[in-house]
Design a protein around this motif. Structure first.
Motif, short mmCIF file in Angstrom:
data_model
loop_
_atom_site.label_atom_id
_atom_site.label_comp_id
_atom_site.label_asym_id
_atom_site.label_seq_id
_atom_site.Cartn_x
_atom_site.Cartn_y
_atom_site.Cartn_z
N LYS A 112 -10.30 -39.22 -58.95
CA LYS A 112 -9.44 -38.06 -59.00
C LYS A 112 -9.70 -37.19 -57.78
CE LYS A 112 -8.05 -39.52 -62.95
NZ LYS A 112 -6.76 -40.28 -63.01
N PRO A 113 -8.76 -36.29 -57.43
CA PRO A 113 -8.99 -35.39 -56.29
C PRO A 113 -10.21 -34.50 -56.51
CG PRO A 113 -6.68 -35.39 -56.96
CD PRO A 113 -7.43 -36.12 -58.02
N VAL A 114 -10.74 -33.99 -55.42
CA VAL A 114 -11.84 -33.02 -55.49
C VAL A 114 -11.33 -31.71 -56.09
CG1 VAL A 114 -13.46 -31.66 -54.12
CG2 VAL A 114 -13.05 -34.07 -53.55
N GLN A 115 -10.18 -31.23 -55.62
CA GLN A 115 -9.61 -29.99 -56.15
C GLN A 115 -9.17 -30.19 -57.59
OE1 GLN A 115 -6.89 -27.77 -53.35
NE2 GLN A 115 -7.12 -29.65 -52.14
N LYS A 116 -9.39 -29.17 -58.39
CA LYS A 116 -8.97 -29.20 -59.78
C LYS A 116 -8.08 -28.00 -60.06
CE LYS A 116 -11.68 -32.72 -60.37
NZ LYS A 116 -11.11 -34.09 -60.42
N PRO A 117 -7.00 -28.15 -60.80
CA PRO A 117 -6.60 -29.39 -61.46
C PRO A 117 -5.99 -30.43 -60.52
CG PRO A 117 -4.97 -27.69 -61.83
CD PRO A 117 -6.11 -27.02 -61.12
N HIS A 118 -5.58 -30.01 -59.31
CA HIS A 118 -5.01 -30.94 -58.35
C HIS A 118 -4.97 -30.27 -56.98
CE1 HIS A 118 -1.45 -28.42 -58.66
NE2 HIS A 118 -1.37 -28.68 -59.96
N PRO A 119 -4.74 -31.00 -55.91
CA PRO A 119 -4.61 -30.39 -54.58
C PRO A 119 -3.50 -29.34 -54.56
CG PRO A 119 -4.84 -32.75 -54.36
CD PRO A 119 -4.69 -32.48 -55.83
N VAL A 120 -3.65 -28.38 -53.67
CA VAL A 120 -2.65 -27.33 -53.49
C VAL A 120 -1.29 -27.96 -53.20
CG1 VAL A 120 -1.87 -25.51 -51.92
CG2 VAL A 120 -4.23 -25.52 -52.78
N LEU A 121 -0.26 -27.47 -53.88
CA LEU A 121 1.11 -27.95 -53.71
C LEU A 121 1.97 -26.87 -53.08
CD1 LEU A 121 1.59 -29.72 -57.16
CD2 LEU A 121 1.20 -30.82 -54.95
N ILE A 122 2.82 -27.29 -52.14
CA ILE A 122 3.68 -26.38 -51.38
C ILE A 122 5.11 -26.88 -51.45
CG2 ILE A 122 4.18 -25.49 -49.05
CD1 ILE A 122 1.19 -25.95 -48.40
N ASN A 123 6.06 -25.94 -51.47
CA ASN A 123 7.48 -26.29 -51.35
C ASN A 123 8.19 -25.16 -50.61
OD1 ASN A 123 10.43 -26.18 -53.17
ND2 ASN A 123 9.87 -28.01 -52.03
N ALA A 124 9.27 -25.50 -49.93
CA ALA A 124 10.07 -24.49 -49.24
C ALA A 124 11.54 -24.72 -49.57
CB ALA A 124 9.85 -24.58 -47.73
N GLY A 125 12.29 -23.66 -49.62
CA GLY A 125 13.72 -23.79 -49.88
C GLY A 125 14.26 -22.53 -50.53
N HIS A 126 15.55 -22.26 -50.28
CA HIS A 126 16.18 -21.05 -50.79
C HIS A 126 17.24 -21.32 -51.85
CE1 HIS A 126 15.19 -18.76 -46.80
NE2 HIS A 126 14.12 -19.10 -47.49
N SER A 127 17.61 -22.57 -52.04
CA SER A 127 18.67 -22.87 -53.01
C SER A 127 18.18 -22.58 -54.42
CB SER A 127 19.09 -24.33 -52.89
OG SER A 127 18.04 -25.19 -53.32
N THR A 128 19.12 -22.52 -55.36
CA THR A 128 18.76 -22.28 -56.75
C THR A 128 17.84 -23.38 -57.28
OG1 THR A 128 20.86 -21.14 -57.14
CG2 THR A 128 19.69 -21.98 -59.08
N VAL A 166 4.83 -25.58 -58.05
CA VAL A 166 3.92 -25.56 -56.91
C VAL A 166 3.06 -24.29 -56.88
CG1 VAL A 166 5.56 -26.95 -55.60
CG2 VAL A 166 5.51 -24.47 -55.24
N ASP A 167 2.11 -24.29 -55.96
CA ASP A 167 1.17 -23.18 -55.82
C ASP A 167 1.62 -22.15 -54.80
OD1 ASP A 167 -0.92 -24.34 -57.60
OD2 ASP A 167 -0.94 -25.89 -56.06
N PHE A 168 2.31 -22.63 -53.75
CA PHE A 168 2.79 -21.74 -52.69
C PHE A 168 4.22 -22.09 -52.33
CE2 PHE A 168 -1.77 -21.38 -52.26
CZ PHE A 168 -1.96 -20.04 -51.94
N SER A 169 5.06 -21.06 -52.31
CA SER A 169 6.43 -21.22 -51.87
C SER A 169 6.56 -20.63 -50.46
CB SER A 169 7.39 -20.48 -52.81
OG SER A 169 8.70 -20.47 -52.29
N PHE A 170 7.12 -21.41 -49.54
CA PHE A 170 7.36 -20.93 -48.19
C PHE A 170 8.82 -20.51 -48.07
CE2 PHE A 170 3.27 -22.47 -47.31
CZ PHE A 170 2.88 -21.99 -46.06
N VAL A 171 9.03 -19.27 -47.67
CA VAL A 171 10.37 -18.71 -47.59
C VAL A 171 10.64 -18.21 -46.17
CG1 VAL A 171 10.33 -18.04 -50.02
CG2 VAL A 171 9.64 -16.38 -48.28
N GLY A 172 11.89 -18.25 -45.77
CA GLY A 172 12.31 -17.64 -44.52
C GLY A 172 12.79 -16.23 -44.78
#
Length: 376
Positions: free
Chosen positions: A200-216, A226-232
């Motif tokens: 299993k990964p070292v990070q718990k509960p899982h590795p950091v997850l990222i996503n970006a997007g502005h649509s609904t 996800v853990d972090f959302s990237f926005v413009g």
């Protein structure tokens, strides 16, 4: 190990992930695995896509205390005289190499989910998380550039269906990261029997997850998964509203907290006039054919930038649509302080000449960020 001890260990491991450290404004470098970086321009730069050069950039950012190295996943270029991003390093193997070459910075892979099977992705991610001792992040992209998707499967899914598929893909990955026993997973798209993955990964509960997007659909996916959302953003007022809306949706609909980050093209020089001259040079040397090809796809297919295309044509050439932060070290610090005050947790940077400009940023801007209370 008792359940309480396991929970405490999980919290300890997540607390020591760089993106969860005590810095008020997290910093990163963005797009350093693709030709021309974030600028669709022939403006003079020493930046080039070689392993020696790009790894030097990330090692420099690591030494400066940056939290994240975020790549762009690209399988073909956008034509024009630059064939913008036509040369690129594949991001899982890129992250694995950098995990071994760095000490503190998080290394990310950007993964177009239709291009890699979730069992393979889960195993690759866990491997890099072990190489880095828990410094891996996975940036999830649903596959918006139709010619790329046609390279893999001959067709492109409808926009919202990409997020439905992505949610199933991620459900498999998360189960592989967290469940000990083999499991079946049966949908219209996946027919998996007795899936399992160890270690299993070292990070718990899982590795950091990222996503970006502005649509609904993208906003819904980010708030839920996800853990972090990237926005413009177009303005401080707009990014404040976007950040607040994203956090509120995650908390109200899914009872979870989410970090919100953004990206920026940094052009910092001793005088404002010099900084603006450099920015203008990027525009004047722009490859407008490649930029037009990119804008067409973003406007028609991505749905993340529809209202920004015509208004920000120059930003596409200078910074891949990211917000430009231009000026003296004092002005750049002030602008980053405004971004932080608007509710943004971190900013990943693009530069015209990453290696050389990071040196100046380290000596001229980092001390001011500490004075402003944005960095310790």
């Amino acid at each position: 190990m008792t359940k309480a001890e396991a929970i405490a260990l999980a919290e300890y491991r997540r607390a020591h992930v760089p993106l969860y450290n005590g810095q008020k404004l997290k910093l990163g470098v963005f797009g350093i695995n693709c030709s021309y970086g974030l600028n669709i321009s022939h403006a003079p730069t020493t930046y080039k896509v070689t392993w020696e050069h790009t790894s030097e950039i990330v090692k420099r950012a690591d030494a400066m205390g940056f939290e994240l190295a975020l790549p762009v996943a690209r399988w073909r270029g956008f034509g024009g005289t630059t064939d913008f991003n036509g040369e690129s390093f594949e991001t899982y193997t890129w992250a694995a190499g950098l995990a071994q070459a760095t000490r503190n910075i998080m290394v990310a892979a950007t993964s177009h989910v239709p291009t890699v099977h979730p069992i393979v992705a889960a195993k690759q991610a866990a491997t890099i998380d072990h190489i880095s001792n828990g410094r891996f992040a996975l940036n999830l992209v649903m596959g918006w550039f139709t010619p790329e998707m046609e390279m893999f499967q001959g067709s492109q899914r409808a926009h919202d269906d990409r997020y439905r598929y992505g949610a199933e893909w991620l459900a498999i990955v998360k189960r592989l990261w967290t469940e000990e026993e083999p499991f079946d997973f049966e949908t219209a798209d996946f027919h998996i029997r007795q899936a399992q993955a160890h270690p299993k990964p070292v990070q718990k509960p899982h590795p950091v997850l990222i996503n970006a997007g502005h649509s609904t659909a993208a906003t819904e996916f980010s708030a839920r998964e996800v853990d972090f959302s990237f926005v413009g953003f177009d303005s401080i007022e707009q990014v404040r509203a976007v950040a607040a809306r994203m956090r509120a949706k995650a908390r109200t609909d899914y009872r979870r907290d989410i970090g919100v980050c953004t990206s920026a093209l940094i052009v910092c020089r001793e005088t404002e006039a010099e900084a603006r001259q450099v920015y203008r040079s990027i525009i004047e040397h722009g490859d407008w054919v490649a930029a037009g090809n990119l804008m067409k796809v973003l406007g028609i297919e991505s749905q993340s930038f529809n209202d920004r295309i015509d208004k920000h044509r120059e930003r596409i050439v200078a910074g891949w649509g990211t917000n430009p932060i231009i000026g003296t070290p004092e002005q750049v610090t002030a602008q980053l302080a405004e971004v932080s005050a608007a509710g943004i947790d971190g900013v990943v940077f693009g530069f015209l000449d990453y290696n050389e400009e990071l040196k100046y940023f380290d000596s001229a801007v980092m001390p001011l960020l500490r004075q402003a209370g944005l960095r310790k």
